[in-house]
Design an enzyme around this catalytic site. Structure first.
Site, PDB file in Angstrom:
ATOM      1  N   SER A  94       5.831  -1.876  -2.158  1.00 31.86           N
ATOM      2  CA  SER A  94       6.199  -2.643  -3.405  1.00 31.86           C
ATOM      3  C   SER A  94       5.115  -2.373  -4.330  1.00 31.86           C
ATOM      4  O   SER A  94       4.046  -2.902  -4.701  1.00 31.86           O
ATOM      5  CB  SER A  94       5.729  -4.088  -2.969  1.00 31.86           C
ATOM      6  OG  SER A  94       4.761  -4.319  -2.086  1.00 31.86           O
ATOM      7  N   GLY A 134      -0.630   2.828   6.559  1.00 30.07           N
ATOM      8  CA  GLY A 134      -0.769   2.069   7.719  1.00 30.07           C
ATOM      9  C   GLY A 134      -0.164   0.485   7.830  1.00 30.07           C
ATOM     10  O   GLY A 134      -0.678  -0.339   8.623  1.00 30.07           O
ATOM     11  N   LYS A 135       0.571   0.221   6.720  1.00 30.69           N
ATOM     12  CA  LYS A 135       1.133  -1.091   6.416  1.00 30.69           C
ATOM     13  C   LYS A 135       1.825  -1.443   7.757  1.00 30.69           C
ATOM     14  O   LYS A 135       1.611  -2.656   8.310  1.00 30.69           O
ATOM     15  CB  LYS A 135       2.118  -1.204   5.436  1.00 30.69           C
ATOM     16  CG  LYS A 135       1.330  -0.787   3.869  1.00 30.69           C
ATOM     17  CD  LYS A 135       2.379  -0.772   2.663  1.00 30.69           C
ATOM     18  CE  LYS A 135       3.325   0.116   3.010  1.00 30.69           C
ATOM     19  NZ  LYS A 135       3.336   1.462   3.201  1.00 30.69           N
ATOM     20  N   GLY A 142       0.678  -1.049   0.037  1.00 36.59           N
ATOM     21  CA  GLY A 142      -0.063  -0.117  -0.051  1.00 36.59           C
ATOM     22  C   GLY A 142       0.867   1.224   0.081  1.00 36.59           C
ATOM     23  O   GLY A 142       2.148   0.982   0.131  1.00 36.59           O
ATOM     24  N   LEU A 143       0.270   2.371  -0.085  1.00 40.21           N
ATOM     25  CA  LEU A 143       0.961   3.796  -0.164  1.00 40.21           C
ATOM     26  C   LEU A 143       1.550   3.987   1.172  1.00 40.21           C
ATOM     27  O   LEU A 143       1.156   3.435   2.263  1.00 40.21           O
ATOM     28  CB  LEU A 143      -0.009   4.883  -0.476  1.00 40.21           C
ATOM     29  CG  LEU A 143      -0.718   4.704  -1.829  1.00 40.21           C
ATOM     30  CD1 LEU A 143      -1.715   5.804  -2.122  1.00 40.21           C
ATOM     31  CD2 LEU A 143       0.356   5.115  -2.714  1.00 40.21           C
ATOM     32  N   SER A 144       2.710   4.792   1.028  1.00 47.84           N
ATOM     33  CA  SER A 144       3.272   5.359   2.330  1.00 47.84           C
ATOM     34  C   SER A 144       2.248   6.220   3.011  1.00 47.84           C
ATOM     35  O   SER A 144       1.486   6.847   2.670  1.00 47.84           O
ATOM     36  CB  SER A 144       4.426   6.388   1.898  1.00 47.84           C
ATOM     37  OG  SER A 144       4.998   6.944   3.334  1.00 47.84           O
ATOM     38  N   GLY A 145       2.240   5.733   4.463  1.00 50.46           N
ATOM     39  CA  GLY A 145       1.222   6.381   5.435  1.00 50.46           C
ATOM     40  C   GLY A 145      -0.129   5.731   5.490  1.00 50.46           C
ATOM     41  O   GLY A 145      -1.153   5.917   6.175  1.00 50.46           O
TER      42      GLY A 145
END
Length: 212
Positions: free
Chosen positions: A109, A40-41, A35-38
């Site tokens: 990724s 919540g990964k 997922g995108l930065s920020g």
């Protein structure tokens, strides 16, 4: 010019992955969180690991930033370096899965092709792609590391979602919407998936896998 290893032969081990399943009381796999930065990964990864620990499941988190402090500290953020970053993590994840662990890999990724190449390293059922869904606008508002602001200013180049694309998974095993759901609900979603697919049982304990 890269130097490739020559004259190497795969050495077979006497203790197999299936033997480790029996000792651990559960099957191993990788939860590939993208997922995108920020989005919540990393938060999701560590909270899921905490719940798995309560379930007596042997697990380990591989986090994007942490890996770049060591194994991948020689890589930048060009398309080529991003590909190599994910290739290395895929191989590390494969080793840990072979060791009998439930691996939680939390990486942006961004490219589908790279994620597919990692998936192909694993047997069916060992790679679980989890798309952490969260809109760019929300991720920018969160911006916990101040990266989006630097990317908008041109300080950070090749930043995913701003100056470099993010390719949303087409058929992930699981979609977790951190924009709409609380972290506890997101964790429950992942744990329920693992329960429903036989990785852990409904009593919150690890389950012995029938090796056959």
């Amino acid at each position: 010019m890269s130097i490739k290893a020559a004259n190497i032969v795969w050495h077979k081990y006497k203790v197999k992955k299936e033997d480790r399943y029996r000792i651990n009381g559960h099957k191993s796999c990788v939860l590939w969180i993208t997922g995108l930065s920020g989005s919540g990964k990393s938060t999701l990864a560590v909270e899921v690991e905490k719940e798995l620990y309560k379930c007596k499941v042997h697990s380990y988190v591989l986090d994007g930033d942490n890996i770049r402090h060591g194994l991948n500290k020689d890589l930048g953020f060009s398309a080529e370096d991003r590909q190599e970053n994910i290739r290395r993590i895929g191989e590390v994840s494969k080793l840990l899965v072979d060791a009998g662990l439930l691996v939680i890999s939390a990486f942006i990724s961004p490219f589908r092709e790279d994620r597919l190449k990692v998936r192909e390293l694993f047997k069916t059922g060992e790679f679980i792609e989890i798309y952490v869904k969260c809109g760019l606008e929300v991720c920018e508002k969160r911006d916990p590391k101040g990266l989006y602001e630097k990317a908008r200013q041109g300080i950070i180049k090749d930043f995913t979602g701003i100056s470099s694309p993010y390719e949303v998974p087409i058929t992930p095993e699981l979609v977790v919407d951190t924009e709409e759901l609380k972290i506890e609900e997101c964790v429950d979603q992942v744990i329920n998936y693992l329960m429903n697919n036989g990785y852990i049982n409904s009593k919150g304990q690890s389950t012995v896998i029938n090796i056959g």
